[in-house]
Write a protein that holds these residues in place. Structure first.
Motif, PDB file in Angstrom:
ATOM      1  N   ILE A   1      -1.681  -0.877  -7.726  1.00 32.95           N
ATOM      2  CA  ILE A   1      -2.692   0.233  -6.998  1.00 32.95           C
ATOM      3  C   ILE A   1      -3.327  -1.051  -6.556  1.00 32.95           C
ATOM      4  O   ILE A   1      -3.414  -2.550  -6.308  1.00 32.95           O
ATOM      5  CB  ILE A   1      -3.491   0.766  -7.889  1.00 32.95           C
ATOM      6  N   GLY A   2      -2.853  -0.521  -4.660  1.00 31.10           N
ATOM      7  CA  GLY A   2      -3.924  -1.580  -3.965  1.00 31.10           C
ATOM      8  C   GLY A   2      -3.265  -1.085  -2.629  1.00 31.10           C
ATOM      9  O   GLY A   2      -2.206  -0.548  -2.625  1.00 31.10           O
ATOM     10  N   PRO A   3      -3.379  -2.318  -1.728  1.00 29.34           N
ATOM     11  CA  PRO A   3      -3.348  -2.033  -0.210  1.00 29.34           C
ATOM     12  C   PRO A   3      -1.063  -2.000  -0.150  1.00 29.34           C
ATOM     13  O   PRO A   3      -1.465  -3.409  -0.807  1.00 29.34           O
ATOM     14  CB  PRO A   3      -3.354  -2.922   0.870  1.00 29.34           C
ATOM     15  N   THR A   4      -0.319  -2.270   0.976  1.00 30.12           N
ATOM     16  CA  THR A   4       0.904  -2.388   0.950  1.00 30.12           C
ATOM     17  C   THR A   4       1.168  -3.291   1.042  1.00 30.12           C
ATOM     18  O   THR A   4       0.487  -4.252   1.867  1.00 30.12           O
ATOM     19  CB  THR A   4       1.287  -1.823   1.957  1.00 30.12           C
ATOM     20  N   LEU A   5       2.244  -3.726   0.289  1.00 34.06           N
ATOM     21  CA  LEU A   5       2.206  -5.565  -0.352  1.00 34.06           C
ATOM     22  C   LEU A   5       3.767  -5.403   1.159  1.00 34.06           C
ATOM     23  O   LEU A   5       4.276  -7.081   0.547  1.00 34.06           O
ATOM     24  CB  LEU A   5       2.217  -6.095  -1.585  1.00 34.06           C
ATOM     25  N   GLY A   6       3.987  -4.284   1.554  1.00 37.94           N
ATOM     26  CA  GLY A   6       5.686  -5.521   1.612  1.00 37.94           C
ATOM     27  C   GLY A   6       7.100  -5.438   1.307  1.00 37.94           C
ATOM     28  O   GLY A   6       8.016  -5.944   1.657  1.00 37.94           O
ATOM     29  N   GLY A   7       6.533  -4.688  -0.058  1.00 41.11           N
ATOM     30  CA  GLY A   7       8.256  -5.009  -0.490  1.00 41.11           C
ATOM     31  C   GLY A   7       8.752  -3.847  -1.378  1.00 41.11           C
ATOM     32  O   GLY A   7       8.136  -2.680  -0.626  1.00 41.11           O
ATOM     33  N   VAL A   8       9.549  -3.637  -2.870  1.00 38.83           N
ATOM     34  CA  VAL A   8      10.782  -2.923  -2.833  1.00 38.83           C
ATOM     35  C   VAL A   8       9.702  -1.289  -4.057  1.00 38.83           C
ATOM     36  O   VAL A   8      10.408  -0.889  -4.327  1.00 38.83           O
ATOM     37  CB  VAL A   8      11.866  -3.839  -3.392  1.00 38.83           C
ATOM     38  N   GLU A   9       8.860  -2.390  -4.759  1.00 37.86           N
ATOM     39  CA  GLU A   9       7.714  -1.349  -5.270  1.00 37.86           C
ATOM     40  C   GLU A   9       7.172  -0.173  -4.871  1.00 37.86           C
ATOM     41  O   GLU A   9       6.682  -0.357  -3.967  1.00 37.86           O
ATOM     42  CB  GLU A   9       7.226  -2.242  -5.998  1.00 37.86           C
ATOM     43  N   SER A  10       6.566   0.680  -5.542  1.00 37.59           N
ATOM     44  CA  SER A  10       5.852   1.756  -6.121  1.00 37.59           C
ATOM     45  C   SER A  10       3.942   0.863  -5.199  1.00 37.59           C
ATOM     46  O   SER A  10       4.007   0.260  -6.584  1.00 37.59           O
ATOM     47  CB  SER A  10       5.981   2.586  -6.553  1.00 37.59           C
ATOM     48  N   ILE A  11       3.707   1.563  -4.856  1.00 38.18           N
ATOM     49  CA  ILE A  11       2.094   0.886  -4.629  1.00 38.18           C
ATOM     50  C   ILE A  11       1.603   2.746  -3.917  1.00 38.18           C
ATOM     51  O   ILE A  11       1.971   3.253  -3.258  1.00 38.18           O
ATOM     52  CB  ILE A  11       1.637   0.533  -3.097  1.00 38.18           C
ATOM     53  N   ALA A  12       0.549   2.668  -4.244  1.00 43.76           N
ATOM     54  CA  ALA A  12      -0.142   3.687  -4.672  1.00 43.76           C
ATOM     55  C   ALA A  12      -2.014   3.648  -4.288  1.00 43.76           C
ATOM     56  O   ALA A  12      -2.302   2.124  -4.897  1.00 43.76           O
ATOM     57  CB  ALA A  12      -0.523   4.754  -5.863  1.00 43.76           C
ATOM     58  N   GLN A  13      -2.385   4.485  -3.675  1.00 43.76           N
ATOM     59  CA  GLN A  13      -3.734   4.003  -2.781  1.00 43.76           C
ATOM     60  C   GLN A  13      -4.868   4.830  -3.236  1.00 43.76           C
ATOM     61  O   GLN A  13      -4.507   5.847  -2.828  1.00 43.76           O
ATOM     62  CB  GLN A  13      -3.602   3.272  -1.253  1.00 43.76           C
ATOM     63  N   GLN A  14      -5.664   5.217  -3.429  1.00 43.97           N
ATOM     64  CA  GLN A  14      -7.125   5.931  -3.269  1.00 43.97           C
ATOM     65  C   GLN A  14      -7.912   5.056  -1.686  1.00 43.97           C
ATOM     66  O   GLN A  14      -8.809   4.633  -1.703  1.00 43.97           O
ATOM     67  CB  GLN A  14      -7.996   6.073  -4.026  1.00 43.97           C
ATOM     68  N   GLN A  15      -7.524   6.549  -1.275  1.00 46.06           N
ATOM     69  CA  GLN A  15      -7.445   5.928   0.899  1.00 46.06           C
ATOM     70  C   GLN A  15      -9.448   5.764   0.256  1.00 46.06           C
ATOM     71  O   GLN A  15      -9.982   4.841   1.260  1.00 46.06           O
ATOM     72  CB  GLN A  15      -7.143   6.388   1.560  1.00 46.06           C
ATOM     73  N   ALA A  16      -9.699   6.522   0.269  1.00 39.43           N
ATOM     74  CA  ALA A  16     -11.276   6.864   0.262  1.00 39.43           C
ATOM     75  C   ALA A  16     -12.361   4.844  -0.540  1.00 39.43           C
ATOM     76  O   ALA A  16     -13.283   4.683  -0.061  1.00 39.43           O
ATOM     77  CB  ALA A  16     -11.948   7.460  -0.474  1.00 39.43           C
ATOM     78  N   ILE A  17     -11.514   4.526  -1.227  1.00 37.77           N
ATOM     79  CA  ILE A  17     -12.088   3.290  -1.464  1.00 37.77           C
ATOM     80  C   ILE A  17     -11.648   2.250  -1.373  1.00 37.77           C
ATOM     81  O   ILE A  17     -12.023   0.613  -0.570  1.00 37.77           O
ATOM     82  CB  ILE A  17     -11.468   2.967  -3.500  1.00 37.77           C
ATOM     83  N   LEU A  18      -9.741   1.922  -0.396  1.00 37.99           N
ATOM     84  CA  LEU A  18     -10.019   0.846   0.484  1.00 37.99           C
ATOM     85  C   LEU A  18     -10.241   1.101   1.955  1.00 37.99           C
ATOM     86  O   LEU A  18      -9.972  -0.284   2.800  1.00 37.99           O
ATOM     87  CB  LEU A  18      -8.709   0.856   0.463  1.00 37.99           C
ATOM     88  N   ILE A  19     -11.017   2.291   2.192  1.00 38.40           N
ATOM     89  CA  ILE A  19     -10.829   2.336   3.949  1.00 38.40           C
ATOM     90  C   ILE A  19     -13.112   1.892   3.931  1.00 38.40           C
ATOM     91  O   ILE A  19     -13.199   2.366   3.356  1.00 38.40           O
ATOM     92  CB  ILE A  19     -10.684   3.210   4.541  1.00 38.40           C
ATOM     93  N   SER A  20     -13.205   0.677   4.267  1.00 42.93           N
ATOM     94  CA  SER A  20     -14.377   0.789   5.247  1.00 42.93           C
ATOM     95  C   SER A  20     -15.109   1.009   5.671  1.00 42.93           C
ATOM     96  O   SER A  20     -15.785   0.689   6.681  1.00 42.93           O
ATOM     97  CB  SER A  20     -14.516  -0.901   5.098  1.00 42.93           C
ATOM     98  N   LEU A  21     -15.098   2.367   5.444  1.00 44.36           N
ATOM     99  CA  LEU A  21     -16.235   3.519   6.186  1.00 44.36           C
ATOM    100  C   LEU A  21     -16.399   4.155   5.989  1.00 44.36           C
ATOM    101  O   LEU A  21     -16.977   5.108   4.352  1.00 44.36           O
ATOM    102  CB  LEU A  21     -14.623   4.566   7.075  1.00 44.36           C
TER     103      LEU A  21
END
Length: 106
Positions: free
Chosen positions: A48-68
């Motif tokens: 859970i979090g921002p994309t790390l550029g690896g081969v594992e799956s990543i999930a993000q709740q955009q409203a929490i990660l976007i600082s708008l």
């Protein structure tokens, strides 16, 4: 939201410009920000979090990660219930089962 789907508004453009559609999808959970957060928290496989550029799956709740603020997010098309899911190399059946159990629990 996935350009590989014929129902996506930019599907024809994606077909002309891409040889594949990539492994990132976005979708909205029925409900509000809290329900979406419960869904993301129930996922067992992806990080859970921002994309790390690896081969594992990543999930993000955009409203929490976007600082708008909420109005700016809405103007940018980022709803409170938008989830971005970058698919990794895990087994597809495992990923599907994980998504199903997370949806069933919210």
């Amino acid at each position: 939201y996935y350009p590989g789907l014929p129902s996506h508004p930019d599907h024809e453009l994606a077909c002309r410009q891409m040889t594949g559609y990539g492994g990132v999808v976005s979708f909205e959970i029925k409900g509000d920000m809290d329900r979406t957060g419960r869904f993301v928290d129930r996922l067992r496989i992806p990080y859970i979090g921002p994309t790390l550029g690896g081969v594992e799956s990543i999930a993000q709740q955009q409203a929490i990660l976007i600082s708008l603020d909420p109005e700016e997010r809405q103007e940018a098309g980022i709803s409170d219930n938008l989830v971005r899911y970058a698919l990794g190399i895990e087994d597809a059946d495992d990923l599907i089962a994980d998504l199903e159990q997370a949806l069933d629990g919210i």
